[in-house]
Scaffold this active site. Structure first.
Site, PDB file in Angstrom:
ATOM      1  N   HIS A 189       0.828  -1.204   0.000  1.00  0.00           N
ATOM      2  CA  HIS A 189       0.000   0.000   0.000  1.00  0.00           C
ATOM      3  C   HIS A 189       0.870   1.266   0.000  1.00  0.00           C
ATOM      4  O   HIS A 189       0.708   2.142  -0.856  1.00  0.00           O
ATOM      5  CB  HIS A 189      -0.917  -0.027   1.237  1.00  0.00           C
ATOM      6  CG  HIS A 189      -1.841   1.146   1.357  1.00  0.00           C
ATOM      7  ND1 HIS A 189      -3.155   1.099   0.967  1.00  0.00           N
ATOM      8  CD2 HIS A 189      -1.654   2.399   1.830  1.00  0.00           C
ATOM      9  CE1 HIS A 189      -3.742   2.274   1.190  1.00  0.00           C
ATOM     10  NE2 HIS A 189      -2.828   3.084   1.717  1.00  0.00           N
ATOM     11  N   GLU A 190       1.788   1.325   0.940  1.00  0.00           N
ATOM     12  CA  GLU A 190       2.622   2.531   1.037  1.00  0.00           C
ATOM     13  C   GLU A 190       3.506   2.670  -0.197  1.00  0.00           C
ATOM     14  O   GLU A 190       3.785   3.776  -0.655  1.00  0.00           O
ATOM     15  CB  GLU A 190       3.461   2.518   2.321  1.00  0.00           C
ATOM     16  CG  GLU A 190       2.642   2.459   3.631  1.00  0.00           C
ATOM     17  CD  GLU A 190       1.559   3.519   3.754  1.00  0.00           C
ATOM     18  OE1 GLU A 190       1.726   4.627   3.212  1.00  0.00           O
ATOM     19  OE2 GLU A 190       0.512   3.230   4.387  1.00  0.00           O
ATOM     20  N   HIS A 204       1.639   4.557  -2.795  1.00  0.00           N
ATOM     21  CA  HIS A 204       1.724   6.003  -2.575  1.00  0.00           C
ATOM     22  C   HIS A 204       3.076   6.537  -3.039  1.00  0.00           C
ATOM     23  O   HIS A 204       3.166   7.578  -3.696  1.00  0.00           O
ATOM     24  CB  HIS A 204       1.569   6.322  -1.074  1.00  0.00           C
ATOM     25  CG  HIS A 204       0.154   6.272  -0.565  1.00  0.00           C
ATOM     26  ND1 HIS A 204      -0.845   7.050  -1.080  1.00  0.00           N
ATOM     27  CD2 HIS A 204      -0.412   5.559   0.452  1.00  0.00           C
ATOM     28  CE1 HIS A 204      -1.992   6.815  -0.415  1.00  0.00           C
ATOM     29  NE2 HIS A 204      -1.741   5.912   0.515  1.00  0.00           N
ATOM     30  N   GLU A 261      -4.800   7.706  -2.995  1.00  0.00           N
ATOM     31  CA  GLU A 261      -5.275   6.431  -2.458  1.00  0.00           C
ATOM     32  C   GLU A 261      -5.573   5.437  -3.589  1.00  0.00           C
ATOM     33  O   GLU A 261      -5.457   4.224  -3.403  1.00  0.00           O
ATOM     34  CB  GLU A 261      -6.524   6.681  -1.600  1.00  0.00           C
ATOM     35  CG  GLU A 261      -6.913   5.546  -0.692  1.00  0.00           C
ATOM     36  CD  GLU A 261      -5.975   5.322   0.501  1.00  0.00           C
ATOM     37  OE1 GLU A 261      -5.051   6.146   0.719  1.00  0.00           O
ATOM     38  OE2 GLU A 261      -6.145   4.300   1.203  1.00  0.00           O
TER      39      GLU A 261
END
Lengths: 500, 500
Positions: A264-265, A268, A294
């Site tokens: 997830h990170e 980003h 997101e």
């Protein structure tokens, strides 16, 4: 006029440097700082932010922006310079409407509120946090008033995270989305539960860390311009395009936390790392909005990281790292396990099918609080009622209910909806990408992520914050943010897993 | 007047916050930063320092300081407020004499010079670095001229590190010191060499790290307000009194590097950690000078960390951590090994008896360059000649000669003498402390450092930068900086080891 443009860029670079400095101080606070330094660090960040606010609302900057407005009109409206002037003017106008005293006061209130919230959550005692939350609601309504006239009191809050979007737009999207998600979950709840007990075995940290780094290296995370550390809550931060850092947390008794957190990170981070170099040290070296940001993190975490093709490639490696835990778990069983749908109390642990419902109930409460149609004291009950309505379960205490998230304690009303919008945008972009890239699944099955990353770079990342969220989504997909691709994606994926 | 005092403190706090922010950026650069972020980080630090320079030389601050001058005269001259006004005025006057363009230009030159120096050192090629060094010498002479009239062109440079001290004072001290050290080294050179081969075995990093942390915890290093990390060159940095961090480097084939490096940096850190809390976020939250700072680091590193009583306590633990390397090395043999005196080429590896000679030759060269009595081109020869004269050996190349230290590449002329002065001050303070604390050796032998730290806190640390170096040394010991205690210490210690 190019002289004035140069001057503007110099001023904006200085502001970008101050933002970066403040971000380094913030990152260090969460990753490295010894506990006894907290008060001083608060002062240091406050000083930098105060200087930043003064500089970003200076008369000199205002005059310069006015002078450049005419010049910008003669440029291609999508050129970097025209967009820079536009975004800088938008930021200037917003910042100028907020009195410096309000900023100082708000910073003080949120610093206190965060520590009170932490304690209140520990004791599961909403009453302890209530007075702080009441003041923050008042302050946020006061904040909204600086931006009058508006269609809805929630609009100015939302605008901080989703430039240009209105409350009514999001409500419309969510209204279309909610029944579809509720329906899907109901159908799944009638099916047999999926076994995911093997995810709760002992998974040594070192190997978890290694696996995460191997995967995101394949995704394209650039270690020459980033690093991964541990922190209590995972986050991504950037000090300009060339230093984009991620953090994760590792639970040695639950495999998904670190793994999907890292994916997830990384999503980003890839966004920030992919912004065009010539936008560096400017307000355009940023994502278009929180929702678009997101969409990137959720795409790498879910659309890729929880997909069957992804695990076809990576599962043997994971089994190699955890032979005693996963040696006897088949790929299919693993895939179903990490995608199990089950209504749960905690947002950050929610599955793809239920996640957005957590968001919608939060937004509805935020709007009621901002409108004044609900008082803070009544919020815990409202929370629990909505929870039962949407997810069929009720928190047994406030710690796992209304007190679970940090956001309100820093006054972040308007933030939550961006998470759900991000899910929608990720599917919407994916649908378009699938038309343009042949056999995406086959590429993922071979861990060939270059073509995916290149598409995202070209269509999303490189533009940084040049476009508003609705603009860029429409530019890429031909339509504004819509829930349809996401609903289609959910129905297809979980229809298969649960044999619906 | 207290209103104006409050205003002054607010302004100075803001400047302290900016210094801290810049220090965090610098620490991160050396400890964590991914390599691709170097250029951006340079810009960020430059922006913070520019803002700092502008704020620290503002007319508003100047007027405020003038207004407060009269008020301060009515206070006890040693009170915090009187000293704060005095030091702030001194800093303001110094900073105001330097044009902002000079600072920008100098920053640019040193950034380039540092990378050229690094390459030149790699190739051992002085000619490569020569043009940069020539420009830096010119810039430093120009800098000195901002502070005319002076007694000596070197005075203003020195004053940046040793407020109030003059070149002539240091020359006088060194003139008295040099023959004594040369004489001692000559006497030692006629004795049998000490065996230190056991220090060069394989020492696993983990255990070295553990030992260092155990020792400095006993010294009193406060982990709630600090941390230790690795970096290419060890250093101490502080972001206010409540966050004082140290770094070290570990060589797995040479035991002394990490060990004494950690003790040394801990000494610096204890000083910063011990400044009175009410001086925090002010220019007084600092050491009195570099020499006084170095007196603290050298005291913990050498007077304590290389002493017999210290190792009487700690050697069994060290043997436990390195049984195969040290199991058969007696305490006495170990003690003699870590204190072996031998003329060597590299300053940072020099022993206590030869160290100051490395410093003196650097200072003499610096003075010649600043006076213009020597040109940069001739410096390598002069270096080698002096080396032979003082230490009886000659570097075979410039990498282990004139190019060994980073200091000149950042324009740090005037810095070196503080290292030697620090050695002198450490012995001078120790002599006084020994009169006031009974049986120091016995305390060290039991690792009871509390009483030593308490004495240093009360006499040195707590005052921060309230006093100039000569003031505080005289206040504590009754005399200005003198080489006598250090000479006595050397003769006593090495007389015993070498049976002179």
């Amino acid at each position: 006029m190019t002289e004035k443009m140069k001057l503007l860029k110099a001023k904006l670079s200085e502001l970008a440097d101050l933002r970066a400095a403040s971000a380094v101080l913030g990152w260090d606070q969460l990753v490295n700082m010894p506990e006894g330094a907290a008060v001083d660090r608060g002062e240091q960040i406050a000083t930098i932010e105060k200087i930043q606010h003064i500089k970003s609302t200076s008369d000199e900057l205002g005059v310069l922006l006015d002078d450049l407005a005419e010049y910008a009109k003669q440029l291609d409206p999508d050129s970097d310079d025209a967009r820079l002037v536009k975004v800088a003017k938008r930021d200037f106008d917003k910042q100028s409407k907020i009195p410096t005293e309000f900023i100082t006061n708000f910073a003080r209130e949120t610093t206190v509120a965060q520590s009170v919230w932490e304690k209140a959550k520990g004791f599961s005692d909403f009453a302890m946090f209530q007075p702080n939350l009441e003041r923050l609601v008042d302050l946020r309504r006061e904040y909204a008033d600086f931006f009058k006239p508006w269609d809805h009191v929630y609009d100015p809050l939302l605008d901080d995270f989703e430039p240009g979007m209105k409350t009514s737009e999001i409500q419309e999207i969510f209204t279309a989305l909610r029944p579809k998600q509720v329906e899907l979950i109901k159908a799944i709840s009638e099916k047999e539960k999926v076994d995911r007990s093997f995810l709760y075995l002992n998974y040594p940290e070192k190997n978890q860390w290694e696996f995460g780094e191997e995967v995101i290296t394949k995704f394209g995370y650039d270690w020459k311009h980033g690093r991964q550390d541990k922190s209590a809550h995972p986050f991504t931060t950037s000090f300009g395009i060339n230093d984009v850092r991620i953090t994760t947390r590792v639970k040695d008794d639950y495999l998904p936390t670190a793994m999907f957190g890292t994916f997830h990170e990384c999503g980003h981070a890839l966004y920030e790392m992919g912004v065009a170099q010539n936008l560096n040290r400017s307000p355009l070296a940023d994502g278009a909005s929180m929702a678009v940001h997101e969409s990137q993190s959720r795409m790498w975490e879910n659309l890729i990281g929880r997909s069957k093709p992804f695990w076809t490639y990576f599962y043997p490696r994971l089994q190699e790292l955890f032979p005693s835990q996963l040696g006897n778990v088949s790929l299919d069983k693993f895939y179903r396990g990490i995608n199990a749908v089950e209504p749960s109390l905690i947002r950050v642990e929610a599955d793809e099918a239920t996640y957005n419902l957590h968001i919608m109930l939060r937004m509805e409460l935020e709007i009621a609080l901002m409108e004044g149609s609900m008082v803070v004291k009544d919020a815990p009950n409202a929370w629990n009622q909505k929870f039962e309505e949407y997810l069929g379960i009720v928190p047994t205490n406030n710690a796992e209910g209304i007190l679970q998230d940090v956001h309100w304690s820093f006054g972040g009303f308007g933030y939550f909806p961006t998470y759900a919008l991000g899910n929608l945008v990720s599917s919407q972009l994916w649908e378009k990408m699938s038309e343009e890239i042949k056999d995406i699944d086959g590429k993922i099955e071979n861990a060939e992520f270059e073509v995916i990353l290149a598409w995202l770079r070209e269509n999303v990342h490189v533009h940084g914050a040049k476009y508003e969220p609705q603009e860029i989504v429409k530019k890429i997909t031909g339509s504004k943010i819509t829930p349809k691709p996401f609903i289609k994606y959910l129905n297809h994926k979980f229809g298969e897993i649960y044999d619906l």
